[in-house]
Design a protein around this motif. Structure first.
Motif, PDB file in Angstrom:
ATOM      1  N   GLU A 167       0.886  -1.101   0.007  1.00 48.44           N
ATOM      2  CA  GLU A 167       0.007   0.021  -0.022  1.00 48.44           C
ATOM      3  C   GLU A 167       0.832   1.352  -0.056  1.00 48.44           C
ATOM      4  OE1 GLU A 167      -3.578   0.157   2.630  1.00 48.44           O
ATOM      5  OE2 GLU A 167      -2.883  -2.111   3.311  1.00 48.44           O
ATOM      6  N   CYS A 168       2.084   1.009  -0.805  1.00 43.91           N
ATOM      7  CA  CYS A 168       2.865   2.313  -0.910  1.00 43.91           C
ATOM      8  C   CYS A 168       2.675   2.789  -2.313  1.00 43.91           C
ATOM      9  CB  CYS A 168       4.068   2.362  -0.567  1.00 43.91           C
ATOM     10  SG  CYS A 168       4.884   0.767  -1.631  1.00 43.91           S
ATOM     11  N   ARG A 169       3.055   4.174  -2.513  1.00 45.09           N
ATOM     12  CA  ARG A 169       3.021   4.601  -4.134  1.00 45.09           C
ATOM     13  C   ARG A 169       4.183   4.351  -4.654  1.00 45.09           C
ATOM     14  NH1 ARG A 169       3.481  10.611  -6.012  1.00 45.09           N
ATOM     15  NH2 ARG A 169       2.962  10.577  -8.063  1.00 45.09           N
ATOM     16  N   VAL A 170       4.214   3.614  -5.810  1.00 49.77           N
ATOM     17  CA  VAL A 170       5.247   3.224  -6.605  1.00 49.77           C
ATOM     18  C   VAL A 170       5.365   4.134  -7.808  1.00 49.77           C
ATOM     19  CG1 VAL A 170       6.476   1.448  -7.744  1.00 49.77           C
ATOM     20  CG2 VAL A 170       5.040   0.997  -6.002  1.00 49.77           C
ATOM     21  N   ILE A 171       6.513   4.956  -8.060  1.00 48.56           N
ATOM     22  CA  ILE A 171       6.511   5.716  -9.369  1.00 48.56           C
ATOM     23  C   ILE A 171       7.921   5.326 -10.018  1.00 48.56           C
ATOM     24  CG2 ILE A 171       5.323   7.646  -8.477  1.00 48.56           C
ATOM     25  CD1 ILE A 171       7.953   9.154  -8.004  1.00 48.56           C
ATOM     26  N   THR A 172       8.137   5.334 -11.386  1.00 49.63           N
ATOM     27  CA  THR A 172       9.292   4.899 -12.034  1.00 49.63           C
ATOM     28  C   THR A 172       9.758   6.049 -12.924  1.00 49.63           C
ATOM     29  OG1 THR A 172      10.347   2.932 -13.002  1.00 49.63           O
ATOM     30  CG2 THR A 172       8.227   3.593 -13.488  1.00 49.63           C
ATOM     31  N   TYR A 173      10.890   6.146 -13.063  1.00 53.82           N
ATOM     32  CA  TYR A 173      11.638   6.808 -14.196  1.00 53.82           C
ATOM     33  C   TYR A 173      12.532   6.062 -14.993  1.00 53.82           C
ATOM     34  CZ  TYR A 173      14.398  10.089 -17.026  1.00 53.82           C
ATOM     35  OH  TYR A 173      15.105  10.559 -18.088  1.00 53.82           O
ATOM     36  N   ASP A 174      12.505   5.811 -16.598  1.00 57.42           N
ATOM     37  CA  ASP A 174      13.166   5.231 -17.213  1.00 57.42           C
ATOM     38  C   ASP A 174      13.489   6.025 -18.451  1.00 57.42           C
ATOM     39  OD1 ASP A 174      14.495   3.322 -19.096  1.00 57.42           O
ATOM     40  OD2 ASP A 174      13.892   1.882 -17.592  1.00 57.42           O
ATOM     41  N   LYS A 175      14.666   6.346 -18.716  1.00 55.71           N
ATOM     42  CA  LYS A 175      14.910   7.167 -19.934  1.00 55.71           C
ATOM     43  C   LYS A 175      14.396   6.416 -21.088  1.00 55.71           C
ATOM     44  CE  LYS A 175      18.720   9.736 -21.928  1.00 55.71           C
ATOM     45  NZ  LYS A 175      19.985  10.300 -21.733  1.00 55.71           N
ATOM     46  N   VAL A 185       1.718   1.097 -10.762  1.00 57.20           N
ATOM     47  CA  VAL A 185       2.999   1.777 -11.027  1.00 57.20           C
ATOM     48  C   VAL A 185       2.805   2.943 -11.898  1.00 57.20           C
ATOM     49  CG1 VAL A 185       5.354   1.562 -12.036  1.00 57.20           C
ATOM     50  CG2 VAL A 185       4.497  -0.339 -10.918  1.00 57.20           C
ATOM     51  N   GLU A 186       3.403   4.203 -11.610  1.00 57.66           N
ATOM     52  CA  GLU A 186       3.143   5.348 -12.329  1.00 57.66           C
ATOM     53  C   GLU A 186       4.411   5.989 -12.942  1.00 57.66           C
ATOM     54  OE1 GLU A 186       1.739   8.609  -9.890  1.00 57.66           O
ATOM     55  OE2 GLU A 186       1.045   7.294  -8.369  1.00 57.66           O
ATOM     56  N   LYS A 187       4.432   5.869 -14.515  1.00 58.83           N
ATOM     57  CA  LYS A 187       5.656   6.373 -15.060  1.00 58.83           C
ATOM     58  C   LYS A 187       5.463   7.559 -15.059  1.00 58.83           C
ATOM     59  CE  LYS A 187       8.291   6.042 -19.315  1.00 58.83           C
ATOM     60  NZ  LYS A 187       8.495   7.342 -19.284  1.00 58.83           N
ATOM     61  N   VAL A 188       6.699   8.471 -14.446  1.00 59.51           N
ATOM     62  CA  VAL A 188       6.668  10.009 -14.282  1.00 59.51           C
ATOM     63  C   VAL A 188       7.890  10.431 -14.950  1.00 59.51           C
ATOM     64  CG1 VAL A 188       5.456   9.856 -12.176  1.00 59.51           C
ATOM     65  CG2 VAL A 188       8.087   9.867 -12.200  1.00 59.51           C
ATOM     66  N   ASP A 189       7.695  11.659 -15.212  1.00 60.61           N
ATOM     67  CA  ASP A 189       9.179  12.598 -15.695  1.00 60.61           C
ATOM     68  C   ASP A 189      10.165  12.569 -14.869  1.00 60.61           C
ATOM     69  OD1 ASP A 189       8.274  14.780 -14.564  1.00 60.61           O
ATOM     70  OD2 ASP A 189       7.246  15.686 -16.075  1.00 60.61           O
ATOM     71  N   LEU A 190      11.284  13.086 -15.176  1.00 62.35           N
ATOM     72  CA  LEU A 190      12.299  13.178 -14.185  1.00 62.35           C
ATOM     73  C   LEU A 190      12.168  14.183 -13.010  1.00 62.35           C
ATOM     74  CD1 LEU A 190      15.195  12.132 -13.508  1.00 62.35           C
ATOM     75  CD2 LEU A 190      16.340  13.628 -14.895  1.00 62.35           C
ATOM     76  N   GLU A 191      11.389  15.446 -13.553  1.00 66.57           N
ATOM     77  CA  GLU A 191      11.468  16.240 -12.494  1.00 66.57           C
ATOM     78  C   GLU A 191      10.336  15.826 -11.344  1.00 66.57           C
ATOM     79  OE1 GLU A 191       9.605  20.910 -12.324  1.00 66.57           O
ATOM     80  OE2 GLU A 191       9.741  19.777 -14.150  1.00 66.57           O
ATOM     81  N   THR A 192       9.234  15.184 -11.908  1.00 70.73           N
ATOM     82  CA  THR A 192       8.546  14.381 -10.886  1.00 70.73           C
ATOM     83  C   THR A 192       8.981  13.435 -10.016  1.00 70.73           C
ATOM     84  OG1 THR A 192       6.608  14.987 -12.274  1.00 70.73           O
ATOM     85  CG2 THR A 192       6.285  13.440 -10.461  1.00 70.73           C
ATOM     86  N   PHE A 193      10.032  12.631 -10.732  1.00 66.75           N
ATOM     87  CA  PHE A 193      10.626  11.753  -9.999  1.00 66.75           C
ATOM     88  C   PHE A 193      11.633  12.433  -8.664  1.00 66.75           C
ATOM     89  CE2 PHE A 193      14.079   8.285  -9.109  1.00 66.75           C
ATOM     90  CZ  PHE A 193      12.998   7.293  -9.155  1.00 66.75           C
ATOM     91  N   PHE A 194      12.266  13.456  -9.243  1.00 70.08           N
ATOM     92  CA  PHE A 194      12.973  14.287  -8.172  1.00 70.08           C
ATOM     93  C   PHE A 194      12.253  14.756  -6.986  1.00 70.08           C
ATOM     94  CE2 PHE A 194      16.470  15.290 -11.585  1.00 70.08           C
ATOM     95  CZ  PHE A 194      17.431  14.173 -11.147  1.00 70.08           C
ATOM     96  N   ASN A 195      11.056  15.199  -7.315  1.00 63.32           N
ATOM     97  CA  ASN A 195      10.099  16.089  -6.496  1.00 63.32           C
ATOM     98  C   ASN A 195       9.497  15.111  -5.664  1.00 63.32           C
ATOM     99  OD1 ASN A 195      10.775  18.478  -7.509  1.00 63.32           O
ATOM    100  ND2 ASN A 195       9.173  18.529  -8.784  1.00 63.32           N
TER     101      ASN A 195
END
Length: 318
Positions: A167-175, A185-195
């Motif tokens: 029950e955690c939030r899972v985000i991912t960034y892959d260039k 799983v949410e695919k996000v941009d790098l700025e969102t990943f950093f934030n």
């Protein structure tokens, strides 16, 4: 038409099943786990294929001697010791087996996370030494936290799958990947990943692009980062940066299965200083590059490699 079995040199320790699997598939294995790199260079012209783990650099020098070589099989996921561009230019196939140890890596990452969040290592050590400190070992829950998976290949996806029930939030960034295939799983941009990343799990290969990518400047771009897990390659993460963030209180902990220099009895003075800081920090968990190294994955890697070699049509040479 007569056919001759492909002669395959195996230069690292493998599960005992490897020779039979290869023979059943039509290969002629030569299992020599004690062979030295120099000996490999001397005899490589005799072989159609080679299976490696981590002992050997498959570089230009070796490939130029391998006049009959049709394939290189890597018993694991990483291919940083293989000169892939040169190998490809020579028309030699590369096969690796990330499917073989992805579940092991996923479980290991979850184990490290839970151990840190619930102070299992520290609590275990204290109780065994007669210290009963409940408040000092009060834990945190993974539930509700944002886990950022950097790199969504076989390993990153496995970690994501293992996180489903927490029950955690899972985000991912892959260039290099355009989408994800798991609903949670949410695919996000790098700025969102950093934030938004609170727990960073690193899953990238070691390349010229990723070597020491995660240095202090890069890690300082994370706005909420509290914990780092690295189960990929040691040289993608600068240990001095981890120590700096731990000392400042920005990071609450780190779980590292890999190190910049894994020959820990032969460190330079600078490397030793950084290692000692990690080793003496109770909020750091270290393991000896074993995330993908289970009894089950040891055999499964063989199954994956052989099945891929057969699928590639490499079992026999005419």
């Amino acid at each position: 038409m007569n056919t001759t079995s492909q002669k395959v040199l195996i230069v690292d320790l493998m599960h005992d099943s490897i020779s039979k699997m290869l023979i059943d598939a039509g290969f002629a294995p030569d299992y020599r786990p004690d062979i030295s790199p120099q000996e490999v260079h001397d005899i490589i012209p005799e072989y159609d294929g080679i299976i490696v783990r981590s002992k050997l650099e498959v570089d230009k020098e070796l490939l130029d001697k391998a006049s009959k070589l049709k394939f290189v099989a890597r018993a694991g996921a990483g291919i940083d010791k293989v000169d892939y561009p040169y190998l490809t230019a020579k028309g030699i196939k590369l096969v690796n087996a990330p499917e073989g140890n992805r579940d092991a890596v996923g479980e290991h990452v979850i184990g490290m996370l839970l151990s840190l969040f619930h102070n299992l290592n520290r609590g275990n050590r204290e109780v065994k030494h007669g210290k009963w400190d409940r408040e000092g070992n009060r834990g945190m829950e993974l539930k509700g936290k944002t886990v950022g998976i950097f790199g969504y290949g076989f390993m990153g996806r496995s970690v994501a799958r293992k996180l489903q029930g927490f029950e955690c939030r899972v985000i991912t960034y892959d260039k290099y990947k355009s989408d994800v295939d798991l609903d949670w799983v949410e695919k996000v941009d790098l700025e969102t990943f950093f934030n938004e990343t609170e727990i960073l799990s690193i899953h990238v290969p070691l390349t010229s692009e990723t070597k020491f990518l995660f240095d202090l400047d890069y890690l300082n771009q994370f706005k909420k980062l509290k914990l780092i897990v690295n189960s990929s390659r040691g040289e993608v993460l600068k240990l001095s940066a981890v120590n700096t963030l731990l000392e400042s209180g920005t990071l609450l902990g780190a779980a590292l299965d890999v190190l910049e220099n894994e020959k820990i009895n032969k460190l330079s003075s600078e490397e030793q200083a950084e290692f000692d800081k990690l080793a003496n920090n109770l909020q750091v968990i270290l393991s000896p590059h074993v995330a993908g190294w289970t009894f089950e994955s040891y055999e499964r890697i063989n199954e994956v490699l052989v099945s891929k070699l057969v699928k590639e049509g490499l079992a026999q040479v005419r």
